[in-house]
Enzyme design. Structure first.
Site, PDB file in Angstrom:
ATOM      1  CB  SER A 415      34.175  39.267  39.763  1.00  0.00           C
ATOM      2  OG  SER A 415      34.835  38.541  38.778  1.00  0.00           O
ATOM      3  N   PRO A 416      37.233  40.371  40.065  1.00  0.00           N
ATOM      4  CG  PRO A 416      38.879  39.319  38.822  1.00  0.00           C
ATOM      5  CD  PRO A 416      37.761  39.049  39.763  1.00  0.00           C
ATOM      6  CD  GLN A 493      42.527  39.443  37.704  1.00  0.00           C
ATOM      7  OE1 GLN A 493      42.300  40.606  37.380  1.00  0.00           O
ATOM      8  NE2 GLN A 493      41.779  38.432  37.283  1.00  0.00           N
ATOM      9  CE1 TYR A 574      43.490  43.214  28.819  1.00  0.00           C
ATOM     10  CE2 TYR A 574      42.333  41.634  30.216  1.00  0.00           C
ATOM     11  CZ  TYR A 574      42.380  42.862  29.571  1.00  0.00           C
ATOM     12  OH  TYR A 574      41.320  43.730  29.657  1.00  0.00           O
ATOM     13  NE  ARG A 622      38.366  35.924  36.207  1.00  0.00           N
ATOM     14  CZ  ARG A 622      37.297  36.725  36.330  1.00  0.00           C
ATOM     15  NH1 ARG A 622      37.164  37.777  35.556  1.00  0.00           N
ATOM     16  NH2 ARG A 622      36.380  36.490  37.235  1.00  0.00           N
ATOM     17  NE  ARG A 717      28.481  42.660  33.957  1.00  0.00           N
ATOM     18  CZ  ARG A 717      28.023  42.045  32.874  1.00  0.00           C
ATOM     19  NH1 ARG A 717      27.685  42.765  31.823  1.00  0.00           N
ATOM     20  NH2 ARG A 717      27.912  40.741  32.848  1.00  0.00           N
TER      21      ARG A 717
HETATM   22  C1  LIG Z   1      34.235  47.347  34.904  1.00  0.00           C
HETATM   23  C2  LIG Z   1      34.770  45.952  34.777  1.00  0.00           C
HETATM   24  C3  LIG Z   1      36.114  45.734  34.904  1.00  0.00           C
HETATM   25  C4  LIG Z   1      36.629  44.442  34.832  1.00  0.00           C
HETATM   26  N1  LIG Z   1      37.952  44.219  35.054  1.00  0.00           N
HETATM   27  C5  LIG Z   1      38.428  42.962  35.167  1.00  0.00           C
HETATM   28  C6  LIG Z   1      39.737  42.713  35.613  1.00  0.00           C
HETATM   29  O1  LIG Z   1      40.477  43.627  35.940  1.00  0.00           O
HETATM   30  N2  LIG Z   1      40.157  41.427  35.670  1.00  0.00           N
HETATM   31  C7  LIG Z   1      39.355  40.381  35.323  1.00  0.00           C
HETATM   32  O2  LIG Z   1      39.781  39.242  35.390  1.00  0.00           O
HETATM   33  N3  LIG Z   1      38.089  40.604  34.946  1.00  0.00           N
HETATM   34  C8  LIG Z   1      37.607  41.849  34.872  1.00  0.00           C
HETATM   35  N4  LIG Z   1      36.288  42.058  34.550  1.00  0.00           N
HETATM   36  C9  LIG Z   1      35.417  40.905  34.316  1.00  0.00           C
HETATM   37  C10 LIG Z   1      34.644  40.536  35.586  1.00  0.00           C
HETATM   38  O3  LIG Z   1      35.504  40.109  36.622  1.00  0.00           O
HETATM   39  C11 LIG Z   1      33.612  39.444  35.313  1.00  0.00           C
HETATM   40  O4  LIG Z   1      34.284  38.284  34.893  1.00  0.00           O
HETATM   41  C12 LIG Z   1      32.580  39.844  34.261  1.00  0.00           C
HETATM   42  O5  LIG Z   1      32.161  41.178  34.446  1.00  0.00           O
HETATM   43  C13 LIG Z   1      31.368  38.930  34.315  1.00  0.00           C
HETATM   44  O6  LIG Z   1      30.776  38.960  35.591  1.00  0.00           O
HETATM   45  P1  LIG Z   1      29.412  39.779  35.915  1.00  0.00           P
HETATM   46  O7  LIG Z   1      28.385  39.298  34.943  1.00  0.00           O
HETATM   47  O8  LIG Z   1      29.084  39.433  37.332  1.00  0.00           O
HETATM   48  O9  LIG Z   1      29.707  41.232  35.721  1.00  0.00           O
HETATM   49  C14 LIG Z   1      35.772  43.350  34.584  1.00  0.00           C
HETATM   50  C15 LIG Z   1      34.413  43.600  34.432  1.00  0.00           C
HETATM   51  C16 LIG Z   1      33.891  44.869  34.540  1.00  0.00           C
HETATM   52  C17 LIG Z   1      32.409  45.070  34.427  1.00  0.00           C
END
Ligand SMILES: Cc1cc2nc3c(=O)[nH]c(=O)nc-3n(C[C@H](O)[C@H](O)[C@H](O)COP(=O)(O)O)c2cc1C
Ligand SMILES: Cc1cc2nc3c(=O)[nH]c(=O)nc-3n(C[C@H](O)[C@H](O)[C@H](O)COP(=O)(O)OP(=O)(O)OC[C@H]3O[C@@H](n4cnc5c(N)ncnc54)[C@H](O)[C@@H]3O)c2cc1C
Length: 767
Positions: A415-416, A493, A574, A622, A717
């Site tokens: 994921s981003p 992205q 955003y 997204r 994560r």
């Molecule tokens: C350190 C970090 C940076 C993130 N940056 C972005 C981002 O740049 N773009 C985005 O769409 N989501 C971003 N997210 C959200 C994640 O892509 C994801 O949707 C969210 O962490 C939930 O997924 P998870 O439970 O697997 O961590 C970020 C999450 C984390 C933890």
């Protein structure tokens, strides 16, 4: 203690038994409004675990109960002329009437006084003469409702209608029969609880119920209609009611989900359905009532515990179990309420979706129950994923997916994730290693972090960008490495921070403005993200043109870098998200107000990007499928419309995230907590989706994919700490047909061997 139990259902009876067993000196009376032998309902189901619990508590009544249990293993799902049978489910059932007789006899033997035909009134002064009054008077509890505020009662009356009937047809399997009628879909849940008796619950939506005219029918007529509708399952047997005294449509119910903040007030204690209910489709109400009874008796007799402490302990110890079950029950209830969403599935997938609806049963649970059936599902999944080319029996997460001309080798995506580690938007060695390492880890698709289309569009000074040649060179190096050394595809992205821009690096403070050097920010309206953040400039049409053109320019540079796919970030508050959510968008022009208006600018940007991006390459968007703000914000229903609108502009995948669109959000976290939104967007909008949010086990991914709740599964994560997540999953599931960097082959085989050995040892220990 002198105790009155109001209601002689499973809760009241079993509590009285459990108290007497612990201390025969307790004086216990049960007051039941019905005559002996008169009860509603038919059979109830138990699990092996419940049987273990009641056996430990009272071997005598448990022996009588288990002696009469009906057992069955299979679940039959009948739909669209097909029957899908899966085995290994191991149910046990008993007639409610028989259960109560056994418990009544046992209670009498232990010296409990049973009063039948004794309607109790909470206002009666006599209850003050008891140390404890146990409100075991069922879901409509008068004793709870008399002081509902004291207990903090929360009732959620569910949408569907159901009627609890019985039949002498003996169903050999737990049967779900779905019938399409002239008025819509109606279905039955049927299971045997005695050699010649089965429960037969009929359920449908309120709309179908009205269309049939059930609202105006007497019970006999309702039963006749149900007999006609389900004739092919009944083999000539009739349906029966044991609530014949109810007039008109009163036998039809809407399930009330009940929760109480407090389970005790004054000398009244709630037990069983009076305290909480769990939808009948997960068959756990009686189990909860019996287990509550055991726990309450246990804490009341625990040495050294005051009465107040015992009651606190009772609620604390039971609450967690109840919440877990209510959570599963909610998922199950909602599945039946949203049935229309799944009716386009092929019968096999429909059955899989039904079996996994509560999220208590997963892909690997199903493998343990019935390996052959599960492998049939896997073969079906692969066949569909490869347009009939593959007959493979393998976990769904390793199946390929084609979006336009891009094929990803498997369904796991990184994921981003913003790394906040760039200078002037240029990715550096950190990014090279970070993305390279994750590409080597086996995921089918890698997303870049939100890469910003302009210096002012960055969230923080550490965000990556794509507006100049230096950035193109740095990204090209990363993309080339990914393509040369892995089977992964890489998606760029693109985003603009809007009102959440000009803030510190992620680990220095989330959304906290810079100490100095802040740049001006803009958004849909002049609404600050929080009192600490800058008030953004409401975008003019000239700003909108300029930002749209920046997105398009970044897309063109993305082509130069060699990216396989582009995603527009229109989530998380955003810039583009600030147009979509009414919580940030206060505009009164054609870009504010209705959802159509709020989507106008984000769609314009997307369409312009799509026009610049090669038509053989896919694009995604997204979205935040909810603002976690109830009807004040974007709702899941609107998320379907949002997904559909982007799909009309050429989006091939909707990346379904949620929230982060306003600072006061009230999210409900949990395992796979955003997946229901992906499910909704995918199956109501008939769109390809990616699910994300606290998905961390291969089993989660496989369950989501096989149940058709998403087409891709994103993990953020988990990939931060384990770049090799997909390769590890392949080793764990003994799947070899995945690209393994040749340098790492040895490690993979060793990991697979070790994991296999550990699994065998664990199985041997269990046996
Ligand atoms: C350190 C970090 C940076 C993130 N940056 C972005 C981002 O740049 N773009 C985005 O769409 N989501 C971003 N997210 C959200 C994640 O892509 C994801 O949707 C969210 O962490 C939930 O997924 P998870 O439970 O697997 O961590 C970020 C999450 C984390 C933890
Ligand atoms: C359609 C349907 C199917 C179900 N299927 C299952 C299943 O398969 N498995 C399962 O475990 N559970 C099932 N349940 C749930 C199960 O019936 C209840 O969760 C369980 O009976 C709860 O036990 P209880 O003793 O708390 O309440 P109840 O069984 O409701 O008992 C309450 C008793 O209190 C009496 N009473 C009420 N008010 C008064 C009063 N004022 N004075 C005197 N007496 C009073 C009532 O007559 C009743 O006998 C189902 C429920 C429904 C509606």
């Amino acid at each position: 203690m002198k105790i009155a139990c109001i209601g002689g259902g499973p809760a009241g009876l079993y509590f009285a038994i459990s108290m007497k067993l612990r201390d025969p000196a307790h004086e216990i009376e049960i007051f039941e409004r019905n005559a002996r032998g008169v009860t509603f309902g038919w059979g109830v189901v138990f699990s092996d675990l419940t049987v273990d619990n009641i056996t430990r508590n009272d071997p005598v009544s448990a022996a009588a109960i288990t002696g009469e249990l009906a057992h069955w293993d299979d679940i039959d799902v009948h739909i669209k002329g097909e029957t899908i049978t899966s085995g290994g489910h191991g149910f046990i059932g008993i007639g409610r009437k028989r259960l109560l007789e056994i418990l009544q006899d046992r209670a009498s033997d232990l010296g409990v006084a049973l009063h039948f035909e004794a309607e109790c009134d909470p206002a009666d002064a006599k209850w003050q003469g008891y140390d404890l009054v146990i409100a075991s008077d069922g879901l409509n509890s008068r004793f709870r409702n008399a002081t509902a505020e004291a207990f903090g009662v929360d009732t959620d009356v569910r949408l569907n209608k159901f009627i609890w009937l019985g039949t002498n047809k003996a169903f050999d399997a737990f049967t779900f029969a779905f019938e399409e009628t002239e008025h819509g879909w109606i279905w039955a849940h049927a299971y045997r609880f005695a050699p010649d008796c089965s429960t037969f619950i009929v359920e449908c939506s309120e709309e179908v119920w009205r269309a049939f005219g059930f609202a105006e029918m007497e019970q006999a007529e309702t039963i006749a209609v149900c007999e006609r509708l389900f004739a092919k399952y009944l083999d000539g047997h009739s349906l029966m009611s044991n609530a014949a005294h109810l007039r008109g449509s009163a036998a039809w119910l809407n399930f009330p989900r009940i929760k109480c903040e407090r389970w005790a007030s004054g000398n009244v204690i709630l037990l069983g359905d009076a305290a909480h209910t769990a939808h009948f489709s997960i068959g756990s109400g009686t189990k909860l009532a019996l287990e509550d009874a055991i726990k309450l008796a246990e804490v009341l007799n625990r040495d050294g515990l005051s009465l107040a402490a015992a009651l606190d302990e009772y609620q604390a110890e039971r609450n967690l179990e109840v919440l877990k079950l209510q959570n599963s029950a909610r998922n199950s209830t909602e599945w039946f309420e949203a049935l229309d969403r799944y009716l386009h599935f092929e019968p096999l997938q429909f059955a899989y979706s039904l079996l996994t609806r509560s999220q208590r049963i997963s892909h690997e649970n199903l493998r343990l129950r019935d390996r052959e059936w599960l492998e049939g599902v896997e073969r079906w999944f692969w066949k569909r994923a490869t347009a009939g080319q593959s007959n493979k029996t393998a976990p769904p997460m390793f199946a390929p997916l084609k979006l336009r001309e891009m094929e990803v080798a498997n369904r796991i995506t990184v994921s981003p994730m913003a790394m906040y580690s760039a200078a002037d938007g240029v990715p550096n060695d950190f990014h090279f290693v970070h993305y390279g390492e994750r590409a080597l880890g086996g995921a089918g698709l890698l997303f870049t972090e939100m890469t910003c289309v302009s210096p002012e569009g960055r969230i923080s000074p550490g965000c990556t960008g794509l507006w100049n040649a230096e950035q193109v060179a740095a990204w090209t190096r990363i993309v080339d490495f990914v393509h040369a050394n892995s089977a992964a595809k890489i998606c760029l992205q693109l985003g603009h921070s809007g009102a959440k821009g000009s803030t510190k690096l992620g680990w220095e403070g989330n959304d906290v403005p810079l100490d100095d050097g802040n740049w001006p920010v803009m958004a849909a309206s002049d609404v600050a993200w929080s009192p600490a953040n800058q008030v953004p400039r409401a975008m003019t049409r000239a700003d909108m043109d300029a930002v749209r053109d920046e997105f398009v320019a970044a897309v063109r540079l993305g082509i130069d870098c060699g990216f396989d796919m582009v995603e527009l970030h229109a989530a998380h508050g955003y810039l583009l998200s600030s147009f979509i959510t009414p919580l940030q968008n206060r505009r009164t022009d054609e870009y504010g107000g209705s959802l159509e208006n709020r989507l106008r600018y984000p769609l314009e940007v997307f369409a312009a990007m799509r026009a610049a991006w090669p038509s053989d390459k896919p694009m995604s968007v997204r979205i935040s499928a909810t603002d976690w703000a109830g009807d004040d914000g974007v709702t899941p229903d609107e998320a379907v419309e949002i997904g559909e609108a982007f799909a009309r502009e050429g989006a091939d995948l909707i990346d379904v995230s949620a929230g982060q669109t306003w600072a006061e959000q009230q999210p409900v976290y949990g395992r796979m907590f955003q997946t229901p939104f992906s499910d909704k967007v995918r199956n109501e909008g008939r769109l390809a989706t990616m699910a994300v949010g606290n998905i961390y086990e291969p089993d989660h991914a496989n369950s989501i994919l096989a149940a058709g709740r998403a087409d891709l599964v994103a993990l953020a994560r988990p990939h931060l700490v384990d770049p090799m997540w997909t390769l590890r999953a392949a080793a764990q599931l003994d799947y070899r047909d995945i690209h393994i960097p040749p340098q790492y082959l040895n490690g993979m085989s060793q990991l697979a061997r070790n994991l296999k050995r550990e699994a065998e040892m664990a199985a041997a220990l269990r046996a």
